[in-house]
Enzyme design. Structure first.
Site, PDB file in Angstrom:
ATOM      1  N   THR A  11     105.216  76.596  56.780  1.00  0.00           N
ATOM      2  CA  THR A  11     105.381  77.716  55.855  1.00  0.00           C
ATOM      3  C   THR A  11     104.140  78.586  55.780  1.00  0.00           C
ATOM      4  O   THR A  11     104.195  79.805  55.957  1.00  0.00           O
ATOM      5  CB  THR A  11     105.737  77.191  54.452  1.00  0.00           C
ATOM      6  OG1 THR A  11     106.950  76.439  54.533  1.00  0.00           O
ATOM      7  CG2 THR A  11     105.934  78.347  53.470  1.00  0.00           C
ATOM      8  N   VAL A  12     102.982  77.962  55.527  1.00  0.00           N
ATOM      9  CA  VAL A  12     101.747  78.733  55.358  1.00  0.00           C
ATOM     10  C   VAL A  12     101.271  79.287  56.696  1.00  0.00           C
ATOM     11  O   VAL A  12     100.883  80.461  56.799  1.00  0.00           O
ATOM     12  CB  VAL A  12     100.641  77.880  54.701  1.00  0.00           C
ATOM     13  CG1 VAL A  12      99.346  78.675  54.590  1.00  0.00           C
ATOM     14  CG2 VAL A  12     101.086  77.415  53.325  1.00  0.00           C
ATOM     15  N   LYS A 102      94.256  70.906  50.076  1.00  0.00           N
ATOM     16  CA  LYS A 102      93.690  70.399  48.825  1.00  0.00           C
ATOM     17  C   LYS A 102      93.333  68.917  48.887  1.00  0.00           C
ATOM     18  O   LYS A 102      92.376  68.476  48.261  1.00  0.00           O
ATOM     19  CB  LYS A 102      94.655  70.647  47.667  1.00  0.00           C
ATOM     20  CG  LYS A 102      96.053  70.140  47.914  1.00  0.00           C
ATOM     21  CD  LYS A 102      97.027  70.675  46.890  1.00  0.00           C
ATOM     22  CE  LYS A 102      98.464  70.427  47.320  1.00  0.00           C
ATOM     23  NZ  LYS A 102      98.905  71.333  48.382  1.00  0.00           N
ATOM     24  N   GLU A 126      89.776  78.794  49.645  1.00  0.00           N
ATOM     25  CA  GLU A 126      90.384  79.442  48.482  1.00  0.00           C
ATOM     26  C   GLU A 126      91.845  79.050  48.302  1.00  0.00           C
ATOM     27  O   GLU A 126      92.320  78.841  47.178  1.00  0.00           O
ATOM     28  CB  GLU A 126      90.270  80.966  48.613  1.00  0.00           C
ATOM     29  CG  GLU A 126      90.773  81.748  47.419  1.00  0.00           C
ATOM     30  CD  GLU A 126      89.921  81.526  46.176  1.00  0.00           C
ATOM     31  OE1 GLU A 126      90.439  80.893  45.222  1.00  0.00           O
ATOM     32  OE2 GLU A 126      88.759  81.954  46.152  1.00  0.00           O
ATOM     33  N   GLY A 131      97.209  78.758  45.246  1.00  0.00           N
ATOM     34  CA  GLY A 131      97.842  79.680  46.192  1.00  0.00           C
ATOM     35  C   GLY A 131      97.125  81.009  46.314  1.00  0.00           C
ATOM     36  O   GLY A 131      95.980  81.086  46.734  1.00  0.00           O
ATOM     37  N   ILE A 133      96.135  83.013  43.965  1.00  0.00           N
ATOM     38  CA  ILE A 133      95.248  83.386  42.852  1.00  0.00           C
ATOM     39  C   ILE A 133      93.796  83.155  43.266  1.00  0.00           C
ATOM     40  O   ILE A 133      93.421  82.036  43.598  1.00  0.00           O
ATOM     41  CB  ILE A 133      95.549  82.556  41.586  1.00  0.00           C
ATOM     42  CG1 ILE A 133      97.015  82.689  41.184  1.00  0.00           C
ATOM     43  CG2 ILE A 133      94.636  82.972  40.438  1.00  0.00           C
ATOM     44  CD1 ILE A 133      97.427  81.735  40.081  1.00  0.00           C
ATOM     45  N   GLY A 184     114.018  75.766  47.303  1.00  0.00           N
ATOM     46  CA  GLY A 184     112.864  75.612  48.185  1.00  0.00           C
ATOM     47  C   GLY A 184     111.550  75.429  47.464  1.00  0.00           C
ATOM     48  O   GLY A 184     110.483  75.525  48.079  1.00  0.00           O
ATOM     49  N   ASP A 198      99.414  66.289  43.031  1.00  0.00           N
ATOM     50  CA  ASP A 198      99.035  67.600  43.563  1.00  0.00           C
ATOM     51  C   ASP A 198      98.094  68.321  42.598  1.00  0.00           C
ATOM     52  O   ASP A 198      97.047  68.835  43.001  1.00  0.00           O
ATOM     53  CB  ASP A 198     100.296  68.438  43.799  1.00  0.00           C
ATOM     54  CG  ASP A 198      99.986  69.845  44.260  1.00  0.00           C
ATOM     55  OD1 ASP A 198      99.729  70.030  45.461  1.00  0.00           O
ATOM     56  OD2 ASP A 198     100.001  70.768  43.422  1.00  0.00           O
ATOM     57  N   LYS A 202      93.856  69.443  42.767  1.00  0.00           N
ATOM     58  CA  LYS A 202      93.383  70.807  42.512  1.00  0.00           C
ATOM     59  C   LYS A 202      92.378  70.851  41.360  1.00  0.00           C
ATOM     60  O   LYS A 202      91.358  71.546  41.452  1.00  0.00           O
ATOM     61  CB  LYS A 202      94.586  71.704  42.210  1.00  0.00           C
ATOM     62  CG  LYS A 202      95.505  71.895  43.406  1.00  0.00           C
ATOM     63  CD  LYS A 202      96.797  72.601  43.020  1.00  0.00           C
ATOM     64  CE  LYS A 202      97.717  72.766  44.214  1.00  0.00           C
ATOM     65  NZ  LYS A 202      99.026  73.354  43.838  1.00  0.00           N
TER      66      LYS A 202
END
Length: 423
Positions: A11-12, A102, A126, A131, A133, A184, A198, A202
């Site tokens: 995806t990324v 992360k 970053e 994401g 931000i 999704g 998760d 972070k």
């Protein structure tokens, strides 16, 4: 022109390629450099790729890591290994690295930043938190003059989406989770999200940067939202609260607390209005006061935006201005037992005289003062009791839960959730 190798095309990774190809002209005009994607590492050898990418595809990481013409490596594979090894190898081969990982940064960030400095290259991350931000660079550069006392944040879009659906559409947890999967927003195995891991990774990264203390995920007290029922959501609403999964880092005179847990927030709290997959981070600095960063915390293009921004910064940053590890303090990460908060209890008990006084007695014996006690529904002689306490230690709360559960007249302590009274 700068050559880029990309490790991962999920995806990324696909978002990064799409964004560079789409906006390279603007990037050149605004950033003063031209980006050329030279190689893309993929895992699936049978998946069909767009024709224009065929010449870029490789199945061997060495084609990127050891290519002397590649200036910068983007790691967007996820997971600890082999991503960690690839990042280390790229840095040792004098290549700048940009990552959204992360897990790797929260566990190994200090060592990797030191390795980057040794090899006179840049490591930027970053996209590893929140994401699209911008929060890492603001903390490290824009707000460098501040001492930070507190970070309070919503850092996981999946859990925030689930809690939003439970509250607004009046559905239970399992139904909201299925909705997240269909849209999704949740993986087929969503455990890292719903169990809080998760968000823990972070907040470990943010706490390390803000407090200049090395914080790894294993030091973060972590609860997820899997124990939150629609009943809790409904009662919270009745009392003027909303439930959010909050990641928090708090500095005290004795050390720091770092935790992730569901929290009842007042409806007036700024984070109460953060809904669906959006993230928000509130930081409190001694000079700047309270700042709130808000936006899409995940997703293909928001995360790609942060990655591409890091690519440009990495290629333009010289040795004197290189991002380095600033964990120079040796402060203690305090045990959760000492953490002070108000709490919400939902208790199922026999609906008969004297039970409430027994429960109140246990709270009193454990130095817990009660702010509110409400008896809710009573079904088949089992009453549901909602209690909100004043601020006390987590240790006192744990002891009270054990003692209340041991009473013969108690069916169960159904839930215990932190309450954040202040706005």
């Amino acid at each position: 022109m700068y050559n880029i190798g990309i490790l991962g095309f999920g995806t990324v990774g696909s978002g990064v390629v799409e964004l560079i190809l789409k906006n390279n002209g603007n990037i050149e005009k605004k950033g003063g450099l031209t980006l050329n994607i030279k190689k893309i590492l993929v895992k699936n050898k049978v998946k069909k790729r767009p024709e224009y990418l065929k010449e870029l595809i490789t199945y061997e990481p060495e084609d990127i890591i050891y290519d002397p013409e590649i200036d910068l490596v983007v790691e967007v594979m996820g997971g600890e290994e082999p991503a960690l090894t690839y990042i280390q190898q790229a840095l040792k081969n004098k290549k700048h690295v940009v990552t959204a990982n992360k897990e790797v940064i929260s566990k190994h960030g200090r060592e990797l930043l030191e390795l980057a400095l040794q090899n006179k290259v840049n490591l930027l991350f970053e996209a590893s938190v929140a994401g699209g931000i911008p929060i890492i660079i603001p903390l490290k550069e824009s707000l460098i003059a501040n001492e930070f006392a507190n970070i309070t944040a919503i850092l996981n879009g999946t859990t925030n989406f689930i809690l939003t659906q439970m509250e607004e559409n009046k559905v239970d947890f399992s139904t909201a989770l299925e909705m997240a999967k269909k849209q999704g927003y949740a993986e087929s195995d969503p455990s890292a999200d719903i169990l809080g891991f998760d968000a823990a990774r972070k907040i470990a990264i943010l706490a390390s940067i803000a407090f200049n203390v090395r914080v790894t995920p294993d030091k973060v007290y972590t609860e997820g939202i899997n124990g939150i029922s629609y009943t809790d959501i409904n009662y919270a609403q009745e009392l003027g609260f909303t439930i959010k999964l909050i990641a928090e880092a708090q500095r005290t005179k004795d050390g720091i607390f770092v935790l992730v847990a569901p929290v009842l927030l007042r409806k007036e709290h700024p984070l109460s209005s953060v809904k669906d997959v959006y993230n928000a981070v509130i930081v409190e600095g001694d000079a700047v006061g309270r700042l709130m960063f808000y936006g899409k915390g995940a997703g293909k293009m928001p995360t790609a935006s942060a990655v591409v921004s890091d690519i440009i910064k990495a290629l333009k940053t010289d040795e004197k201005n290189r991002l380095n590890c600033t964990c120079f303090r040796d402060e203690r990460v305090l045990p959760i037992e000492l953490f002070r908060s108000a709490y919400y209890f939902r208790i199922k008990a026999m609906d008969k005289p004297g039970v409430l006084s027994k429960i109140s007695g246990i709270f009193g014996q454990n130095n817990i003062n009660l702010y509110m006690v409400i008896q809710k529904n009573s079904i088949k002689n089992i009453a549901e009791i909602v209690v909100i306490t004043y601020e006390t230690t987590f240790k006192n709360i744990q002891k009270a839960v054990d003692e209340i559960n041991s009473l013969d007249d108690i069916a169960e302590v159904s839930n215990v959730i932190r309450v954040k009274e202040e706005v």
